[in-house]
Write a protein that holds these residues in place. Structure first.
Motif, PDB file in Angstrom:
ATOM      1  N   GLN A   1       0.821  -1.204   0.000  1.00  0.00           N
ATOM      2  CA  GLN A   1       0.000   0.000   0.000  1.00  0.00           C
ATOM      3  C   GLN A   1       0.862   1.264   0.000  1.00  0.00           C
ATOM      4  O   GLN A   1       0.349   2.384   0.096  1.00  0.00           O
TER       5      GLN A   1
ATOM      6  N   ASN B   1       4.602  -6.724   3.140  1.00  0.00           N
ATOM      7  CA  ASN B   1       3.503  -7.677   3.329  1.00  0.00           C
ATOM      8  C   ASN B   1       3.182  -8.442   2.044  1.00  0.00           C
ATOM      9  O   ASN B   1       2.417  -9.395   2.076  1.00  0.00           O
TER      10      ASN B   1
ATOM     11  N   THR C   1       1.329  -1.337   7.211  1.00  0.00           N
ATOM     12  CA  THR C   1       0.798  -2.686   7.378  1.00  0.00           C
ATOM     13  C   THR C   1       0.516  -2.875   8.863  1.00  0.00           C
ATOM     14  O   THR C   1       1.071  -2.150   9.692  1.00  0.00           O
ATOM     15  N   ASN C   2      -0.335  -3.841   9.174  1.00  0.00           N
ATOM     16  CA  ASN C   2      -0.807  -4.006  10.556  1.00  0.00           C
ATOM     17  C   ASN C   2      -0.524  -5.445  10.997  1.00  0.00           C
ATOM     18  O   ASN C   2      -1.430  -6.268  11.132  1.00  0.00           O
TER      19      ASN C   2
ATOM     20  N   SER D   1      -2.176  -9.397  10.802  1.00  0.00           N
ATOM     21  CA  SER D   1      -2.011 -10.119   9.530  1.00  0.00           C
ATOM     22  C   SER D   1      -0.910 -11.174   9.518  1.00  0.00           C
ATOM     23  O   SER D   1      -0.855 -11.979   8.591  1.00  0.00           O
TER      24      SER D   1
ATOM     25  N   ASP E   1       1.991   4.801  10.412  1.00  0.00           N
ATOM     26  CA  ASP E   1       0.665   4.460   9.896  1.00  0.00           C
ATOM     27  C   ASP E   1      -0.190   5.713   9.810  1.00  0.00           C
ATOM     28  O   ASP E   1       0.156   6.772  10.328  1.00  0.00           O
TER      29      ASP E   1
ATOM     30  N   ASP F   1       5.179   9.060   3.193  1.00  0.00           N
ATOM     31  CA  ASP F   1       6.148   8.026   3.572  1.00  0.00           C
ATOM     32  C   ASP F   1       7.523   8.281   2.956  1.00  0.00           C
ATOM     33  O   ASP F   1       8.539   8.206   3.640  1.00  0.00           O
TER      34      ASP F   1
ATOM     35  N   THR G   1      -8.861 -19.367   5.712  1.00  0.00           N
ATOM     36  CA  THR G   1      -9.194 -17.964   6.008  1.00  0.00           C
ATOM     37  C   THR G   1      -9.207 -17.148   4.721  1.00  0.00           C
ATOM     38  O   THR G   1      -8.566 -17.520   3.743  1.00  0.00           O
TER      39      THR G   1
ATOM     40  N   HIS H   1      -8.931  -5.943   4.650  1.00  0.00           N
ATOM     41  CA  HIS H   1      -7.952  -6.428   5.614  1.00  0.00           C
ATOM     42  C   HIS H   1      -8.320  -6.170   7.070  1.00  0.00           C
ATOM     43  O   HIS H   1      -9.292  -6.694   7.569  1.00  0.00           O
ATOM     44  N   THR H   2      -7.519  -5.312   7.736  1.00  0.00           N
ATOM     45  CA  THR H   2      -7.647  -5.184   9.189  1.00  0.00           C
ATOM     46  C   THR H   2      -8.587  -4.036   9.580  1.00  0.00           C
ATOM     47  O   THR H   2      -8.558  -3.572  10.718  1.00  0.00           O
TER      48      THR H   2
ATOM     49  N   ASN I   1      -5.394 -15.334  12.893  1.00  0.00           N
ATOM     50  CA  ASN I   1      -3.957 -15.617  12.910  1.00  0.00           C
ATOM     51  C   ASN I   1      -3.415 -16.028  14.282  1.00  0.00           C
ATOM     52  O   ASN I   1      -2.240 -16.373  14.403  1.00  0.00           O
TER      53      ASN I   1
ATOM     54  N   LYS J   1      -3.566 -20.214   4.248  1.00  0.00           N
ATOM     55  CA  LYS J   1      -4.847 -20.760   3.837  1.00  0.00           C
ATOM     56  C   LYS J   1      -5.181 -22.096   4.509  1.00  0.00           C
ATOM     57  O   LYS J   1      -6.258 -22.635   4.250  1.00  0.00           O
TER      58      LYS J   1
HETATM   59  N1  LIG Z   1      -4.822 -15.743   7.993  1.00  0.00           N
HETATM   60  C1  LIG Z   1      -4.604 -14.876   7.003  1.00  0.00           C
HETATM   61  N2  LIG Z   1      -3.728 -13.874   7.165  1.00  0.00           N
HETATM   62  C2  LIG Z   1      -3.463 -13.025   6.137  1.00  0.00           C
HETATM   63  C3  LIG Z   1      -4.099 -13.198   4.889  1.00  0.00           C
HETATM   64  C4  LIG Z   1      -5.050 -14.256   4.744  1.00  0.00           C
HETATM   65  O1  LIG Z   1      -5.653 -14.455   3.678  1.00  0.00           O
HETATM   66  N3  LIG Z   1      -5.264 -15.064   5.825  1.00  0.00           N
HETATM   67  N4  LIG Z   1      -3.754 -12.383   3.840  1.00  0.00           N
HETATM   68  C5  LIG Z   1      -2.429 -11.782   3.862  1.00  0.00           C
HETATM   69  C6  LIG Z   1      -2.336 -10.772   2.807  1.00  0.00           C
HETATM   70  S1  LIG Z   1      -2.506 -11.343   1.217  1.00  0.00           S
HETATM   71  C7  LIG Z   1      -2.156  -9.473   3.061  1.00  0.00           C
HETATM   72  S2  LIG Z   1      -1.922  -8.401   1.755  1.00  0.00           S
HETATM   73  C8  LIG Z   1      -2.042  -8.966   4.437  1.00  0.00           C
HETATM   74  C9  LIG Z   1      -2.706  -7.615   4.677  1.00  0.00           C
HETATM   75  O2  LIG Z   1      -2.490  -7.255   6.010  1.00  0.00           O
HETATM   76  P1  LIG Z   1      -2.059  -5.781   6.461  1.00  0.00           P
HETATM   77  O3  LIG Z   1      -1.088  -5.186   5.519  1.00  0.00           O
HETATM   78  O4  LIG Z   1      -1.630  -5.883   7.863  1.00  0.00           O
HETATM   79  O5  LIG Z   1      -3.496  -5.081   6.381  1.00  0.00           O
HETATM   80  P2  LIG Z   1      -4.027  -3.616   6.168  1.00  0.00           P
HETATM   81  O6  LIG Z   1      -5.222  -3.464   7.038  1.00  0.00           O
HETATM   82  O7  LIG Z   1      -4.226  -3.383   4.730  1.00  0.00           O
HETATM   83  O8  LIG Z   1      -2.859  -2.707   6.726  1.00  0.00           O
HETATM   84  C10 LIG Z   1      -2.422  -1.579   6.042  1.00  0.00           C
HETATM   85  C11 LIG Z   1      -2.062  -0.503   7.053  1.00  0.00           C
HETATM   86  O9  LIG Z   1      -1.514   0.623   6.356  1.00  0.00           O
HETATM   87  C12 LIG Z   1      -2.146   1.818   6.808  1.00  0.00           C
HETATM   88  N5  LIG Z   1      -2.049   2.757   5.688  1.00  0.00           N
HETATM   89  C13 LIG Z   1      -2.906   2.964   4.671  1.00  0.00           C
HETATM   90  N6  LIG Z   1      -2.384   3.837   3.791  1.00  0.00           N
HETATM   91  C14 LIG Z   1      -1.168   4.192   4.265  1.00  0.00           C
HETATM   92  C15 LIG Z   1      -0.127   5.042   3.769  1.00  0.00           C
HETATM   93  O10 LIG Z   1      -0.210   5.643   2.702  1.00  0.00           O
HETATM   94  N7  LIG Z   1       1.004   5.108   4.532  1.00  0.00           N
HETATM   95  C16 LIG Z   1       1.142   4.442   5.728  1.00  0.00           C
HETATM   96  N8  LIG Z   1       2.286   4.547   6.371  1.00  0.00           N
HETATM   97  N9  LIG Z   1       0.157   3.666   6.205  1.00  0.00           N
HETATM   98  C17 LIG Z   1      -0.963   3.523   5.476  1.00  0.00           C
HETATM   99  C18 LIG Z   1      -3.518   1.392   7.223  1.00  0.00           C
HETATM  100  O11 LIG Z   1      -4.043   2.302   8.160  1.00  0.00           O
HETATM  101  C19 LIG Z   1      -3.261  -0.002   7.822  1.00  0.00           C
HETATM  102  O12 LIG Z   1      -2.949   0.062   9.184  1.00  0.00           O
HETATM  103  O13 LIG Z   1      -2.644  -9.921   5.327  1.00  0.00           O
HETATM  104  C20 LIG Z   1      -2.071 -11.197   5.216  1.00  0.00           C
HETATM  105  N10 LIG Z   1      -2.529 -12.032   6.309  1.00  0.00           N
END
Ligand SMILES: Nc1nc2c(c(=O)[nH]1)N[C@H]1C(S)=C(S)[C@@H](COP(=O)(O)OP(=O)(O)OC[C@H]3O[C@@H](n4cnc5c(=O)[nH]c(N)nc54)[C@H](O)[C@@H]3O)O[C@H]1N2
Ligand SMILES: Nc1nc2c(c(=O)[nH]1)N[C@H]1C(S)=C(S)[C@@H](COP(=O)(O)OP(=O)(O)OC[C@H]3O[C@@H](n4cnc5c(=O)[nH]c(N)nc54)[C@H](O)[C@@H]3O)O[C@H]1N2
Ligand code: SF4
Ligand SMILES: [Mo]
Length: 737
Positions: free
Chosen positions: A130, A155, A426-427, A431, A452, A502, A609, A617-618, A696, A713
């Motif tokens: 992101q 991520n 990312t969070n 995740s 964030d 960023d 999942t 996502h989160t 998770n 998965k």
């Molecule tokens: N069990 C299980 N776990 C998984 C998955 C699953 O299918 N099952 N999927 C996985 C996959 S594919 C993914 S992609 C991950 C996603 O998991 P994460 O990356 O943890 O999820 P997001 O909620 O998208 O977190 C993005 C964070 O970036 C922040 N943000 C948004 N825009 C910006 C920005 O411009 N700058 C900054 N610094 N912060 C910003 C948001 O507020 C948020 O806190 O999860 C993974 N985890």
């Protein structure tokens, strides 16, 4: 499900300003958006301008369509933002607001101290798909170049890294070879491990429309769940989780037996066919159907569709990538395309659907711990030398070993090998798998920086320093979508409080550490100008792009060189020349190894999942949008009636899902849309959004040996019906609304 919002677009008039063009910051479809100020009679309204968003009809990827997430994006941008840097010495202390100067000083002091005592290996950064490409690129230059630490991972490790390694090994380079026009030109869509209707809605809309209008066009969906995507298919194969390679080898067996192999293509453009053929010989249909848990007639029908189609377009995402054999799964898909010559032509090819809006840009900028910018690899001495010289460093500046993956960073924290852990966009406290272990590791971290946009998130509780980031709408830069199309996203409002972009944060830290000449950038446009130069003559050559050109000409696909024809080519490999040393694509010979943690007597069910249509996502954004909250008010567990009966579980009963690592609790949805023996829960509810519903806490970190992508998965679980006390039940009922 994939309802699209299509709006009318009046042209700009002298009284009406031209809309700002941008890309949706959610999924990898990368829909074009237009943002327009809401007209107000009040002249002072400009100071606190309000905006509305609509699909951009001129955007070639989405043609004006958007899904509910894109349509509601503006509703969460100003809620619960992190406004100021905040610092504390220990995790059990409250944060205190600090100035940027103090925050940046804390970072540089910590980095210098870590470099002096432990060296660059003690520095880890964990970023995100992101980020904008400009954010990614600046971070690579700071971390891998200036600080000589390859420990930058993103991520995307949890998301697209199996697709990357599969493409690289089979075709010689990363990069999805297809384009979205193929959705309207295919005569057989093979969707495997993707719930496209909910997760890539506008790709699905385009495909679905074509499918509906042409009876001859077939759609096959391979997924253990009967998702909305599967509902739309001509054929749904509800395979047991982890049996994809069996299935694809089984299809290859039949194509070979029936004489549908494209011998000419195989001979002229591929290698390793014999090894592949000898593995496939072990996959006769009866045995395959049995292992996959499907009817033999359905397996044969799937192979028949492949055989009879002129143009097969396969699409996949996390059901394939998030696997302890993710690379092998991806290569098995590509095998079928090589076997039938279905690549480099309209309507055909192996098309990975990227998850995040700029996971592709991350790959271009080298944003994984084994990569360097311009689709280069750390392990390749020539690639390192090219980047060192481009960045003006002496030879040998870039460390020759790939850095830690995110899971290796967690292990490094456990072993006290990491002095500074910087997390951005990312969070991970939702995740990453095996959350209890992650939490324990982060408690040992000497200094965690968390950059964030929102506060609080689950991860902020584990940070020493919080840095407020500007997000989409507040920062300018580029993103690349699944069809390799780059869109300029213009800022149209200021970041709130003291939030910063960023890339600007990374550049400022670089300057303060004594690398001022490496970070002369005054704007994201300047970062981009430098970045595109490093892609010269690489597969993702973008030297023909600039912010100005993207503004003028609109979104462009790569490769796009200054010299190239305009517009750039839509597909890769149209000449059937691949990026391997021999120019030939590589067949892969894989037997299925199955799941890393198969069910057994003690843990007899498979837990899987995934995602829901409305949530992202989160939930940092979508949890704050009432319309989406109403769509998906609470977490749940899907369970097949057969299993529910055996365990005496009725609809809405609470069930604990328990693995060897941890547990989570959900109300049950008893449904035939999940395969017996498997249960499903969505990933969206971290500890801030529900009580003990963290999927998770249950999952394991076992990963693909090539891509290092964890198997998010599937893991083995027990299911325990919960007789909750009246008070707990009442509390949870309130929480459920
Ligand atoms: N069990 C299980 N776990 C998984 C998955 C699953 O299918 N099952 N999927 C996985 C996959 S594919 C993914 S992609 C991950 C996603 O998991 P994460 O990356 O943890 O999820 P997001 O909620 O998208 O977190 C993005 C964070 O970036 C922040 N943000 C948004 N825009 C910006 C920005 O411009 N700058 C900054 N610094 N912060 C910003 C948001 O507020 C948020 O806190 O999860 C993974 N985890
Ligand atoms: N609404 C929404 N859309 C999103 C996101 C979001 O959070 N919300 N996130 C974006 C991101 S980052 C990503 S990575 C994508 C993910 O997009 P998808 O991959 O489509 O989404 P998931 O729900 O994670 O998983 C897809 C399917 O894999 C199936 N599956 C599980 N195990 C197996 C298996 O062994 N074999 C096969 N063939 N299938 C299996 C699951 O049943 C599930 O239906 O979505 C993107 N789009
Ligand atoms: S399909 Fe993806 S990119 Fe398009 S509007 Fe929906 S979330 Fe945004
Ligand atoms: Mo993802």
């Amino acid at each position: 499900m994939a309802d699209s919002v299509q709006s009318t677009h009046p042209p700009a008039t002298p009284t009406q300003p031209a809309p700002i063009k941008t890309q949706c910051p959610y999924c990898g479809v990368g829909c074009g958006l237009e943002v327009v100020p809401i007209q107000s009679d009040n002249a002072s309204a400009q100071a606190t301008a309000h905006w509305k968003v609509r699909g951009d009809r001129a955007h070639p990827s989405s043609l004006g369509m958007v899904c509910v997430k894109g349509a509601t994006i503006l509703e969460s941008i100003d809620k619960d933002r992190l406004l100021y840097p905040m610092l504390r010495d220990r995790l059990d202390e409250p944060f205190r607001q600090v100035s940027w100067d103090e925050a940046l000083e804390a970072i540089t002091v910590r980095i210098q101290a870590a470099l002096e005592t432990e060296g660059p290996d003690a520095l880890c950064m964990y970023g995100s798909g992101q980020f904008l490409t400009e954010d990614y690129y600046t971070a690579q230059k700071l971390w891998k170049g200036c600080l000589q630490s390859n420990h930058f991972d993103a991520n995307s490790r949890l998301c697209m890294s199996s697709a990357v390694s599969g493409y690289v090994q089979s075709l010689g380079a990363d990069g999805p070879p297809c384009c979205y026009e193929d959705l309207e030109q295919t005569d057989c869509a093979f969707l495997i491990g993707t719930n496209t209707a909910e997760c890539h809605p506008i790709v699905f809309n385009r495909l679905r429309k074509h499918h509906k209008q042409n009876a001859a066009v077939k759609m096959v969906v391979v997924d253990p769940r009967r998702t909305p995507t599967a509902e739309a298919a001509d054929l749904h194969l509800p395979i047991r989780p982890g049996t994809d390679i069996d299935l694809m080898n089984g299809i290859a067996y039949l194509l070979l037996e029936w004489g549908y192999a494209d011998q000419r293509f195989i001979q002229d453009h591929t290698e390793q066919f014999e090894a592949f053929q000898s593995v496939v010989a072990h996959y006769p249909p009866a045995a395959v159907a049995e292992r996959c848990g499907i009817l033999q007639a359905d397996l044969e029908q799937a192979a028949r569709y492949w055989a009879e189609a002129q143009r097969v377009l396969s699409m996949w995402s996390m059901g394939v990538n998030q696997s302890s054999e993710g690379t092998a799964k991806v290569r098995s898909i590509i095998n079928l395309h090589l076997l039938t010559g279905q690549i480099g032509q309209p309507g055909a090819g192996p098309f990975s659907l990227t998850g995040q809006p700029n996971a592709m840009g991350g790959r271009e900028a080298g944003g994984l711990s084994h990569l360097l910018p311009g689709y280069r690899f750390i392990h390749n001495a020539q690639h390192r030398a090219e980047v060192e010289s481009f960045w003006g460093f002496p030879a040998g500046q870039i460390a020759p070993q790939p850095g830690r993956t995110v899971w290796d960073m967690i292990l490094g924290l456990e072993r006290c090998e990491v002095q500074l852990f910087w997390i951005a966009a990312t969070n991970p406290l939702v995740s990453l798998p095996d959350l209890e272990r992650v939490k324990a590791a982060l408690k040992r971290s000497p200094f965690t920086i968390y950059q964030d946009a929102y506060y609080p998130t689950e991860t902020s509780a584990y940070a020493h320093l919080l840095l407020p980031a500007g997000q989409w709408s507040e920062k300018t830069g580029t993103m690349t979508n699944s069809e390799r199309r780059v869109t300029l996203c213009e800022a149209f409002q200021s970041p709130p409080g003291e939030a910063r972009e960023d890339w600007a944060i990374f550049a400022e830290v670089g300057r303060r550490l004594g690398f001022a000449e490496k970070f002369p950038f005054q704007s994201a446009t300047e970062v981009h100008q430098e970045f595109v130069q490093i892609t010269r003559d690489r597969p993702c050559d973008m030297t023909g792009m600039s912010h100005q050109r993207l503004l003028q000409d609109g979104p462009l696909q790569w490769p796009c060189t200054l010299e190239s024809d305009c517009p750039p080519p839509k597909r890769l490999y149209t000449q059937r020349k691949f990026q391997t040393p021999s120019g030939r694509a590589q067949f892969a010979a894989y037997h299925s190894r199955g799941l890393a943690e198969p069910p057994d007597d003690a843990y007899p069910y498979i837990f899987t999942t995934g995602r829901l249509y409305g949530h992202w996502h989160t939930q940092t954004r979508t949890g704050r949008i009432p319309k989406i909250q109403q769509m998906h008010p609470h977490p749940f567990l899907e369970i097949h009636p057969r299993d529910a009966k055996r365990l005496n579980i009725a609809q809405d009963d609470w069930v604990e899902v328990r693995s060897r690592r941890g547990s989570a609790q959900f109300p049950a949805i008893v449904t035939e849309s999940i395969a017996p023996g498997t249960v499903f829960a969505p990933m969206h509810w971290g500890s801030l959004w529900a009580n003990q519903a963290e999927v998770n806490a249950v999952m394991h970190p076992e990963a693909c040996p090539d891509s290092k992508q964890p198997e998010l998965k599937a893991c083995a679980v027990q299911l325990i019906p919960l007789a909750l006390t009246n008070t707990v039940q009442a509390e949870r009922a309130i929480a459920l609304g």
